[in-house]
Motif scaffolding. Structure first.
Motif, PDB file in Angstrom:
ATOM      1  N   VAL A 194       0.838  -1.208   0.000  1.00  0.00           N
ATOM      2  CA  VAL A 194       0.000   0.000   0.000  1.00  0.00           C
ATOM      3  C   VAL A 194       0.869   1.253   0.000  1.00  0.00           C
ATOM      4  O   VAL A 194       0.602   2.218  -0.737  1.00  0.00           O
ATOM      5  CB  VAL A 194      -0.937  -0.008   1.227  1.00  0.00           C
ATOM      6  N   ALA A 195       1.914   1.252   0.814  1.00  0.00           N
ATOM      7  CA  ALA A 195       2.794   2.414   0.904  1.00  0.00           C
ATOM      8  C   ALA A 195       3.479   2.696  -0.419  1.00  0.00           C
ATOM      9  O   ALA A 195       3.632   3.857  -0.823  1.00  0.00           O
ATOM     10  CB  ALA A 195       3.834   2.199   2.003  1.00  0.00           C
ATOM     11  N   GLU A 196       3.904   1.643  -1.118  1.00  0.00           N
ATOM     12  CA  GLU A 196       4.590   1.849  -2.392  1.00  0.00           C
ATOM     13  C   GLU A 196       3.660   2.471  -3.435  1.00  0.00           C
ATOM     14  O   GLU A 196       4.084   3.306  -4.235  1.00  0.00           O
ATOM     15  CB  GLU A 196       5.150   0.526  -2.913  1.00  0.00           C
ATOM     16  N   ARG A 197       2.399   2.088  -3.412  1.00  0.00           N
ATOM     17  CA  ARG A 197       1.468   2.667  -4.392  1.00  0.00           C
ATOM     18  C   ARG A 197       1.073   4.090  -4.000  1.00  0.00           C
ATOM     19  O   ARG A 197       0.743   4.920  -4.856  1.00  0.00           O
ATOM     20  CB  ARG A 197       0.210   1.799  -4.506  1.00  0.00           C
ATOM     21  N   ALA A 204      12.735   1.964   6.214  1.00  0.00           N
ATOM     22  CA  ALA A 204      12.102   1.323   7.362  1.00  0.00           C
ATOM     23  C   ALA A 204      10.723   1.893   7.684  1.00  0.00           C
ATOM     24  O   ALA A 204      10.029   1.368   8.564  1.00  0.00           O
ATOM     25  CB  ALA A 204      13.004   1.443   8.581  1.00  0.00           C
ATOM     26  N   ASP A 205      10.303   2.958   7.010  1.00  0.00           N
ATOM     27  CA  ASP A 205       9.005   3.576   7.300  1.00  0.00           C
ATOM     28  C   ASP A 205       7.860   2.974   6.500  1.00  0.00           C
ATOM     29  O   ASP A 205       6.705   3.360   6.703  1.00  0.00           O
ATOM     30  CB  ASP A 205       9.062   5.080   7.006  1.00  0.00           C
ATOM     31  N   SER A 206       8.147   2.041   5.591  1.00  0.00           N
ATOM     32  CA  SER A 206       7.133   1.627   4.617  1.00  0.00           C
ATOM     33  C   SER A 206       5.890   1.031   5.278  1.00  0.00           C
ATOM     34  O   SER A 206       4.757   1.360   4.895  1.00  0.00           O
ATOM     35  CB  SER A 206       7.730   0.627   3.620  1.00  0.00           C
ATOM     36  N   VAL A 207       6.059   0.177   6.272  1.00  0.00           N
ATOM     37  CA  VAL A 207       4.905  -0.467   6.901  1.00  0.00           C
ATOM     38  C   VAL A 207       4.040   0.567   7.622  1.00  0.00           C
ATOM     39  O   VAL A 207       2.810   0.577   7.480  1.00  0.00           O
ATOM     40  CB  VAL A 207       5.360  -1.568   7.878  1.00  0.00           C
ATOM     41  N   ALA A 208       4.675   1.453   8.372  1.00  0.00           N
ATOM     42  CA  ALA A 208       3.911   2.482   9.094  1.00  0.00           C
ATOM     43  C   ALA A 208       3.237   3.447   8.128  1.00  0.00           C
ATOM     44  O   ALA A 208       2.125   3.924   8.388  1.00  0.00           O
ATOM     45  CB  ALA A 208       4.822   3.241  10.054  1.00  0.00           C
ATOM     46  N   LEU A 209       3.890   3.748   7.005  1.00  0.00           N
ATOM     47  CA  LEU A 209       3.262   4.610   5.998  1.00  0.00           C
ATOM     48  C   LEU A 209       2.032   3.928   5.401  1.00  0.00           C
ATOM     49  O   LEU A 209       0.982   4.565   5.215  1.00  0.00           O
ATOM     50  CB  LEU A 209       4.260   4.952   4.898  1.00  0.00           C
ATOM     51  N   GLY A 210       2.155   2.648   5.083  1.00  0.00           N
ATOM     52  CA  GLY A 210       0.989   1.918   4.587  1.00  0.00           C
ATOM     53  C   GLY A 210      -0.127   1.897   5.607  1.00  0.00           C
ATOM     54  O   GLY A 210      -1.314   1.984   5.260  1.00  0.00           O
ATOM     55  N   ALA A 211       0.244   1.788   6.876  1.00  0.00           N
ATOM     56  CA  ALA A 211      -0.761   1.814   7.946  1.00  0.00           C
ATOM     57  C   ALA A 211      -1.487   3.154   7.971  1.00  0.00           C
ATOM     58  O   ALA A 211      -2.707   3.218   8.179  1.00  0.00           O
ATOM     59  CB  ALA A 211      -0.102   1.526   9.290  1.00  0.00           C
ATOM     60  N   LEU A 212      -0.752   4.243   7.764  1.00  0.00           N
ATOM     61  CA  LEU A 212      -1.391   5.567   7.693  1.00  0.00           C
ATOM     62  C   LEU A 212      -2.405   5.627   6.558  1.00  0.00           C
ATOM     63  O   LEU A 212      -3.514   6.148   6.730  1.00  0.00           O
ATOM     64  CB  LEU A 212      -0.336   6.655   7.483  1.00  0.00           C
ATOM     65  N   ARG A 213      -2.024   5.088   5.390  1.00  0.00           N
ATOM     66  CA  ARG A 213      -2.924   5.149   4.233  1.00  0.00           C
ATOM     67  C   ARG A 213      -4.204   4.365   4.511  1.00  0.00           C
ATOM     68  O   ARG A 213      -5.310   4.814   4.154  1.00  0.00           O
ATOM     69  CB  ARG A 213      -2.215   4.597   3.014  1.00  0.00           C
ATOM     70  N   VAL A 214      -4.079   3.201   5.127  1.00  0.00           N
ATOM     71  CA  VAL A 214      -5.263   2.404   5.454  1.00  0.00           C
ATOM     72  C   VAL A 214      -6.136   3.136   6.474  1.00  0.00           C
ATOM     73  O   VAL A 214      -7.372   3.131   6.374  1.00  0.00           O
ATOM     74  CB  VAL A 214      -4.847   1.017   5.976  1.00  0.00           C
ATOM     75  N   ALA A 215      -5.506   3.803   7.437  1.00  0.00           N
ATOM     76  CA  ALA A 215      -6.268   4.584   8.420  1.00  0.00           C
ATOM     77  C   ALA A 215      -6.990   5.744   7.749  1.00  0.00           C
ATOM     78  O   ALA A 215      -8.155   6.032   8.053  1.00  0.00           O
ATOM     79  CB  ALA A 215      -5.341   5.098   9.517  1.00  0.00           C
ATOM     80  N   LEU A 216      -6.322   6.414   6.823  1.00  0.00           N
ATOM     81  CA  LEU A 216      -6.954   7.516   6.094  1.00  0.00           C
ATOM     82  C   LEU A 216      -8.119   7.012   5.239  1.00  0.00           C
ATOM     83  O   LEU A 216      -9.158   7.681   5.129  1.00  0.00           O
ATOM     84  CB  LEU A 216      -5.931   8.228   5.217  1.00  0.00           C
ATOM     85  N   ASP A 217      -7.957   5.843   4.632  1.00  0.00           N
ATOM     86  CA  ASP A 217      -9.052   5.269   3.855  1.00  0.00           C
ATOM     87  C   ASP A 217     -10.255   4.977   4.740  1.00  0.00           C
ATOM     88  O   ASP A 217     -11.413   5.141   4.323  1.00  0.00           O
ATOM     89  CB  ASP A 217      -8.595   3.978   3.165  1.00  0.00           C
TER      90      ASP A 217
END
Length: 384
Positions: A198-201, A352-365
């Motif tokens: 998710v973070a990469e996209r 190292a931030d990729s997982v937490a960034l993806g978590a942010l995107r899912v929370a925003l969704d």
């Protein structure tokens, strides 16, 4: 009259949502510009925008003095109206990112944790990381609108990793239940590889792709899948867990680097791969052979996913993506040997931030699904 009043209220809310959609992620705009974007009349837009300012959803942008005369008043979405948290529960660290409603990271905090830590110790580290992150930002718990927790292992419908997780005792833990004592907002739990995809996209090297295979390469190997722009979880949350098939050799692949001949015994287990990569760059034959064996095993699982899904992009993520210059070309060579069509292979730049960034995107969704589906919440408090 009651029915007519309800219709007017519903129309007003619909128009408010239209204007908020038109403002989010965009530079400040005038009423005239917003009317053009939404198709609403200018007088109607003006009334709605003023109401959104009163309710705390929109802010007035003061002129910067760069224009002559009296400039038209401009407005922007109040991204500080609420915030979301992305939490990465890893083997070696807990990382918390705090972001506003536009996805701008405003604070991060990291707490180390030992790989062998039991659930109580790891959950205490999660609590510490969240508390210290929010305190540093001066943020109250009730200003958090959604939390997503990234964990290692496939996540089932209950938010637990009951099928598999390398974290000791973690299969019995419900992160959502634990955090619900502190937060009244939605708390989501997701697999770390899926969040990496998710973070990469969202902010990474695959923003132009709708079909992505994300391969986490590190002390363990995993995968996350995005197809037609949608994260695929599977019926039981185990989509992409091809490494569970022993013939794929993902479980044993890192041992090629761990057991590289010639490695000094004093090298810490966490530093062995880095030692091998350094030796490869120095031209060491044993290290090159160890890396070649690792890539061959990595390619077996990647090829199976490529053949099954035919993605546009394969993203190499995880800790060892920092040495992508040594991995990408050999991986492409192996995939060319195994696959009908080799997608472009890109190395993650999110670190190292990729997982937490993806978590942010899912929370925003999650926030968006409530905001734009169930209707806008009541007027915000003056402290928003």
């Amino acid at each position: 009259m009651d029915g007519a009043g309800a219709d007017v209220s519903k129309l007003r809310e619909h128009n408010s949502l239209s204007i908020v959609r038109a403002m989010r992620g965009q530079p400040p705009a005038t009423v005239t510009e917003l009317a053009g974007r939404t198709g609403l009349s200018r007088p109607g837009t003006d009334v709605v925008v003023r109401g959104l300012v009163t309710d705390g959803w929109v802010k007035v942008v003061e002129p910067d003095g760069s224009t002559v005369g009296r400039p038209a008043r401009r407005y922007r979405f109040n991204a500080d109206a609420g915030h979301v948290l992305g939490v990465d529960v890893g083997a070696h660290k807990i990382l918390v990112l705090l972001a506003d409603l536009e996805g701008e990271v405003v604070r991060s905090h990291r707490v180390p944790v030992e790989p062998e830590a039991d659930p109580a110790v790891r959950l205490a580290a999660v609590d510490t990381a969240i508390t210290e992150c929010l305190d540093a930002a001066g943020m109250r718990h009730d200003r958090i609108w959604a939390v997503t927790v990234g964990v290692t292992g496939p996540v089932d419908a209950t938010g637990r990793t009951t099928l598999f997780t390398p974290l000791p005792g973690w299969a019995s833990v419900s992160p959502a239940d634990h955090l619900s004592t502190r937060f009244s907002c939605p708390i989501l739990v997701e697999n770390d590889c899926k969040l990496g995809a998710v973070a990469e996209r969202w902010k990474g090297v695959a923003q132009d792709a709708d079909d992505i295979v994300y391969v986490l390469a590190g002390m363990r190997i995993g995968a996350g899948l995005i197809l037609d722009g949608t994260l695929r979880r599977g019926y039981g949350g185990a989509a992409g867990e091809i490494g569970a098939l022993k013939a794929v050799r993902w479980l044993s692949a890192p041992s090629h680097l761990d057991n590289c001949p010639g490695m000094p015994p004093e090298v810490h287990p966490d530093d062995r791969a880095a030692w091998v990569f350094d030796q490869v760059r120095a031209g060491d034959r044993e290290a090159r052979a160890a890396l070649r064996r690792y890539v061959k095993d990595l390619a077996i699982g990647a090829a199976a996913l490529v053949l099954a899904l035919d993605p546009q992009v394969v993203v190499l993520g995880g800790g060892w993506s920092r040495s992508a210059d040594l991995i990408v070309d050999p991986l492409a060579h192996e995939l060319d040997r195994l696959c009908l069509r080799v997608p472009e292979i890109r190395a993650s730049t999110l670190g190292a931030d990729s997982v937490a960034l993806g978590a942010l995107r899912v929370a925003l969704d999650q926030v968006d699904s409530v905001l734009f589906t169930d209707g806008m919440p009541a007027p915000l408090t003056s402290g928003a």
